[in-house]
Scaffold this active site. Sequence first.
Site, mmCIF file in Angstrom:
data_model
loop_
_atom_site.group_PDB
_atom_site.id
_atom_site.type_symbol
_atom_site.label_atom_id
_atom_site.label_comp_id
_atom_site.label_asym_id
_atom_site.label_seq_id
_atom_site.Cartn_x
_atom_site.Cartn_y
_atom_site.Cartn_z
ATOM 1 N N GLU A 172 0.834 -1.211 0.000
ATOM 2 C CA GLU A 172 0.000 0.000 0.000
ATOM 3 C C GLU A 172 0.868 1.260 0.000
ATOM 4 O O GLU A 172 0.704 2.152 0.847
ATOM 5 C CB GLU A 172 -1.010 -0.024 1.164
ATOM 6 C CG GLU A 172 -1.994 -1.167 1.031
ATOM 7 C CD GLU A 172 -3.255 -1.056 1.876
ATOM 8 O OE1 GLU A 172 -3.348 -0.197 2.756
ATOM 9 O OE2 GLU A 172 -4.190 -1.871 1.625
ATOM 10 N N GLU A 294 -4.910 -8.762 -0.595
ATOM 11 C CA GLU A 294 -5.772 -8.450 0.555
ATOM 12 C C GLU A 294 -7.203 -8.355 0.059
ATOM 13 O O GLU A 294 -7.513 -7.535 -0.813
ATOM 14 C CB GLU A 294 -5.356 -7.129 1.222
ATOM 15 C CG GLU A 294 -4.038 -7.261 1.963
ATOM 16 C CD GLU A 294 -3.666 -6.048 2.793
ATOM 17 O OE1 GLU A 294 -4.579 -5.346 3.280
ATOM 18 O OE2 GLU A 294 -2.456 -5.808 2.957
HETATM 19 O O1 AHR Z 1 -5.444 -6.061 6.551
HETATM 20 C C1 AHR Z 1 -5.431 -4.915 7.333
HETATM 21 C C2 AHR Z 1 -4.743 -3.735 6.655
HETATM 22 O O2 AHR Z 1 -5.478 -3.369 5.535
HETATM 23 C C3 AHR Z 1 -3.376 -3.990 6.106
HETATM 24 O O3 AHR Z 1 -2.376 -3.850 7.059
HETATM 25 C C4 AHR Z 1 -3.234 -2.934 5.065
HETATM 26 O O4 AHR Z 1 -2.382 -3.310 4.027
HETATM 27 C C5 AHR Z 1 -4.658 -2.694 4.607
HETATM 28 O O5 AHR Z 1 -4.984 -1.357 4.611
#
Ligand code: AHR
Length: 480
Positions: A172, A294
């Site tokens: 991110e 994710e």
């Molecule tokens: O999964 C939780 C968080 O969500 C992670 O640390 C981040 O990459 C995303 O914003």
Amino acid sequence: MTINVLNIKNGPTISKYIYGHFSEHLGRCIYEGIYVGEDSEIPNVNGIRTDVVEALKEIQIPVLRWPGGCFADEYHWKDGIGPKENRKKIVNTHWGGVTENNHFGTHEFFELVRQLDCEAYVNGNVGSGTVQEMQEWVEYITMAGESPMANLRRENGQEEPWKMKFFGVGNESWGCGGNMRPEYYADLYRQYQTYVRQYGTEKIYKIACGPNIDDYYWMDTLMKQAGPWFDGISLHHYALTGEWLDKGPATGFPESQWWSLMKSAKKMDELIQKHSIIMDKYDPEQRIGLIVDEWGSWLAVEPGTNPGFLYQQNTIRDAMVAAITLNIFNNHANRVYMANLAQTVNVLQSVILTEGKAMVKTPTYHVFNMYKNHQDAELVDYYGELPENISLSVSKKEHKLTVTICHYGLENEQELQLNFETEIHKYAGKILTTKVMDAHNTFGNPNNVKIEDYENIRTEGRKLNIKLPAMSVVSLELEV
Ligand code: AHR
């Protein structure tokens, strides 16, 4: 409604890595959920919970991503090696401001991967780490011969290098990983990845930080400016019930939030389609994998728990999110090469919840169990109009077909007829369903939502008729 299944044609392989998971140093995911330490009363091998390892092996976990997430861009790997009593204690600034004692580090992660018999996906630090730090971590993990980092690893008790198949260069980077612009990150990616050296015979699959949800500009810029230097590019999309800052509860929610969560989960299809169009422009051969590292439902935390720990219950509604999303990934097997559900234990849409010694398998866990035969199978195409609120994917391994169907409607049974190109010789069905839209498993009632055999199926020659109750996930294994 009738669906025609084209099971004679060969489709792309559904990469087993689509069934991957993600574990961050966040809340009770790593500590308590996975790692309890050698001296714990909870049965463990080298500090890692045996019950959790066994459960994850049962669903054939193919790959595990670690150490973050946002945590990755603040993680300095040298804090997590050597004697535990000497390891630096740091503040986990992103997640609750708690003390991180670094007892779970590189050696412990590779021990976990060994016990799980899965591939390692390590996420490096671009946001607050140096090129040298990243280069040395890769050397520490993968260098077999003499070198400063390989020798340090040996001093810490690990003679042989480990196998690290996947490496992420930042996480991110558009947000918690440095708030960068895509042009800037693309240049940094090119620089950092240069020093992710291949020390052994195994090629490291390098993953660039990709877009948040529908940031198509980020995807375009990365593909254009750095595409030749990466093997995969990530995409993050969480299913929400509404606004980011106003998350709905995991249980006791109104019907409207059932539907808003379904809508948000189904958006994954549009995102993959649109990002794929951009990827195809620069990579028509489809060399680069889309890595959805994710995904999952992001709901309000359980009342009374630390808001920074992201601990949420998991219901049949989450099972729908998993079933719909995994069908979407399967159906885009030509581009999606890996996906990692956030997060394995006790955080967000977990497959496992723990409380002390107790462990519970969530409805989402059962979906992964019902879908596992899709791993490395060939995608099978179909045509015809799907009934309302139905999601479907089909795959083939030799003479066996796996069909996974989700009926995410809240009421009324749906009937579906599947016409195959060859005769069905044998079939077996499993179902996950409940009558209540927030049914879930608790430590007191761990089998409230569970997989059962399903027999509401009729076959005749090449035809299969099935009745799908509301709020159900069905998997069929067919011999053709
Ligand atoms: O999964 C939780 C968080 O969500 C992670 O640390 C981040 O990459 C995303 O914003």
